[in-house]
Design a protein around this motif. Sequence first.
Motif, PDB file in Angstrom:
ATOM      1  N   GLN A 190       0.829  -1.210   0.000  1.00 16.81           N
ATOM      2  CA  GLN A 190       0.000   0.000   0.000  1.00 16.81           C
ATOM      3  C   GLN A 190       0.866   1.264   0.000  1.00 16.81           C
ATOM      4  N   LYS A 191       1.926   1.244   0.819  1.00 17.85           N
ATOM      5  CA  LYS A 191       2.842   2.402   0.871  1.00 17.85           C
ATOM      6  C   LYS A 191       3.505   2.634  -0.483  1.00 17.85           C
ATOM      7  N   GLY A 193       2.054   2.235  -3.237  1.00 22.28           N
ATOM      8  CA  GLY A 193       1.058   2.699  -4.192  1.00 22.28           C
ATOM      9  C   GLY A 193       0.166   1.631  -4.788  1.00 22.28           C
TER      10      GLY A 193
END
Length: 290
Positions: A190-191, A193
Amino acid sequence: MKIAFIGLGNMGGGMAANLVKAGHEVRAFDLSDDALNAARDNGCATFASAAEACQDVDAVVSMLPNGAIVKAVYANDVIGKAPAGAVFLDCSTIDVATAREVAADAEAAGYAMVDAPVSGGIAAAEAGTLTFMVGGSEEAFKRAEPVLSALGKAVIHAGQAGNGQAAKICNNMLLGIHMIGTCEAFAMAQKLGLDPQTFYDISSVSSGQCWSMTSYCPVPGVGPTTPADNGYQGGFATGLMLKDLKLAMEAAQTAGVDPQMGQRARELYEAFDAAGNGARDFSAIITSLK
Ligand code: NAD
């Protein structure tokens, strides 16, 4: 069969009810009145002590919180109280050393005994779909197997007394490790993207695939319905995962091994539990990694 059932909590309550459904006569005991009342509603006969419940039975099943309680209950109320020739099945999760000690005491008194801890939570206990990993002699296993088959979908003989507990803690050490790994991978994806659903679609059919991802996904709304979709309620409590990781690290020390990932999983679950998350499902650890 006539079966004594000791320990009618979250797990034992459903298991005792399933033995009744399978046609067995169940003689139940628990320290809690609420648990006894529920067992009576489910068709069990209830007794004022474990020793009374054990009178005149073919088998004794126990589902208790820890090794010290299992040792005390068998020493004080089961061994010498149940009829000669009865078979004992302890389904609690306890340390390997205590499981072997209690089995040796039972055998010295002429009883057959297996340790038969389970994989599967409260829902599986109620549905009769537990997996049992069983330690004990061939003869003890043969006698225990028909009782366990009424409670689960798989009953596997793991070898000598204590080996059921050994299998259980090694399995749950692996579960703790791959749940944390799965949570870290989702958080990092998630970090970087990636949408969690997209990461799931890729990883669930790639080499990172594991049970924590495809059967017990820690991200709400992704994969099958899991405790993550229910606010991390139900399922397998963090406190129980920590209990099993502690048992695993104790056993590792006794065996002279040093499992680095297991130790780290224990530390992370200890911190998560200490932060007030003991009752939340163990997949909620993802919320501490974000
Ligand atoms: P629980 O606390 O809900 O039930 C334990 C029961 O034992 C309680 O009803 C308690 O009153 C009773 N008890 C305690 N001391 C007693 C005594 N001396 N005599 C008679 N009864 C006594 O716990 P649980 O969740 O049912 O777990 C039971 C065992 O199963 C534990 O060893 C646990 O690690 C293991 N386990 C639990 C799960 C789970 O999802 N809950 C999954 C796998 C294994």
